[in-house]
Scaffold this motif. Sequence first.
Motif, short mmCIF file in Angstrom:
data_model
loop_
_atom_site.label_atom_id
_atom_site.label_comp_id
_atom_site.label_asym_id
_atom_site.label_seq_id
_atom_site.Cartn_x
_atom_site.Cartn_y
_atom_site.Cartn_z
N GLU A 21 0.83 -1.21 0.00
CA GLU A 21 0.00 0.00 0.00
C GLU A 21 0.86 1.25 0.00
O GLU A 21 2.07 1.20 0.24
CB GLU A 21 -0.95 0.03 1.20
CG GLU A 21 -0.32 0.27 2.54
CD GLU A 21 -1.36 0.30 3.67
OE1 GLU A 21 -1.63 1.40 4.16
OE2 GLU A 21 -1.86 -0.78 4.03
N ARG A 35 -0.42 3.80 11.19
CA ARG A 35 -0.69 2.78 10.18
C ARG A 35 0.42 1.73 10.14
O ARG A 35 0.15 0.53 10.00
CB ARG A 35 -0.88 3.42 8.80
CG ARG A 35 -1.19 2.43 7.71
CD ARG A 35 -2.51 1.69 7.95
NE ARG A 35 -2.72 0.67 6.95
CZ ARG A 35 -3.21 -0.53 7.19
NH1 ARG A 35 -3.60 -0.86 8.41
NH2 ARG A 35 -3.35 -1.40 6.23
N CYS A 37 2.20 0.79 12.64
CA CYS A 37 1.98 -0.07 13.81
C CYS A 37 0.87 -1.08 13.55
O CYS A 37 0.98 -2.24 13.97
CB CYS A 37 1.66 0.78 15.04
SG CYS A 37 3.14 1.49 15.78
N GLU A 38 -0.17 -0.67 12.87
CA GLU A 38 -1.24 -1.62 12.51
C GLU A 38 -0.69 -2.73 11.62
O GLU A 38 -1.02 -3.90 11.79
CB GLU A 38 -2.37 -0.88 11.78
CG GLU A 38 -3.17 0.05 12.65
CD GLU A 38 -4.13 0.95 11.85
OE1 GLU A 38 -4.19 0.83 10.60
OE2 GLU A 38 -4.81 1.77 12.49
N LEU A 39 0.17 -2.36 10.68
CA LEU A 39 0.76 -3.35 9.78
C LEU A 39 1.74 -4.27 10.51
O LEU A 39 1.83 -5.46 10.20
CB LEU A 39 1.44 -2.65 8.59
CG LEU A 39 0.48 -1.91 7.66
CD1 LEU A 39 1.25 -1.01 6.69
CD2 LEU A 39 -0.43 -2.87 6.92
N SER A 41 1.42 -5.26 13.53
CA SER A 41 0.55 -6.23 14.20
C SER A 41 -0.05 -7.22 13.20
O SER A 41 -0.01 -8.44 13.42
CB SER A 41 -0.56 -5.49 14.94
OG SER A 41 -1.40 -6.40 15.58
N GLU A 42 -0.57 -6.71 12.11
CA GLU A 42 -1.24 -7.55 11.12
C GLU A 42 -0.32 -8.58 10.49
O GLU A 42 -0.70 -9.74 10.28
CB GLU A 42 -1.85 -6.66 10.03
CG GLU A 42 -2.60 -7.38 8.96
CD GLU A 42 -3.19 -6.43 7.91
OE1 GLU A 42 -3.46 -6.91 6.80
OE2 GLU A 42 -3.36 -5.22 8.21
N TYR A 43 0.93 -8.18 10.18
CA TYR A 43 1.85 -9.06 9.47
C TYR A 43 2.88 -9.73 10.40
O TYR A 43 3.73 -10.49 9.92
CB TYR A 43 2.59 -8.28 8.37
CG TYR A 43 1.72 -7.97 7.18
CD1 TYR A 43 1.60 -8.88 6.13
CD2 TYR A 43 0.99 -6.79 7.11
CE1 TYR A 43 0.80 -8.61 5.03
CE2 TYR A 43 0.18 -6.51 6.03
CZ TYR A 43 0.09 -7.42 5.00
OH TYR A 43 -0.71 -7.15 3.91
N GLY A 44 2.84 -9.44 11.68
CA GLY A 44 3.81 -10.03 12.61
C GLY A 44 5.24 -9.57 12.32
O GLY A 44 6.18 -10.35 12.41
#
Length: 139
Positions: A21, A35, A37-39, A41-44
């Motif tokens: 993205e 954002r 930080c969200e990624l 978490s989402e992708y480890g």
Amino acid sequence: GEVRTGVAVSDPMGWTATGIETIHSGGSRKKVVRRICELVSEYGVERIVVGFPRNMNGTVGERGLKTQEFIDALADYIGKAFPDRSVSIIKWDERLTTVEAGRIMREVGAKASQRKKIVDQLAAEFILQSYLDSIKTEL
């Protein structure tokens, strides 16, 4: 970047980078940091590779200083968001990656409007792939 930040992730084996993205910051560093930080978490994510701009002679200019401020803010936010997890941030030379991304897009006939939308994402792929290739030689 100050307006757009391209993001790429690697496959689980760390062989290939894939653009996922472009974050449109609207000039807000916090928006980009949140954002990312969200990624994380989402992708480890265990390592974040940040393109670090240098002048062509290797010195650090104004853009590099701003990027260092971003890295410091990101490290602080990541440390607070993931206190029980180690996420390292790696600065990686990004010289000419956006230029190269633009060149490739022109060669494949992408329209200017298309290039603007994904050039940062493609540059992020180049930066991450360069890092991944460098650590393969260490293994």
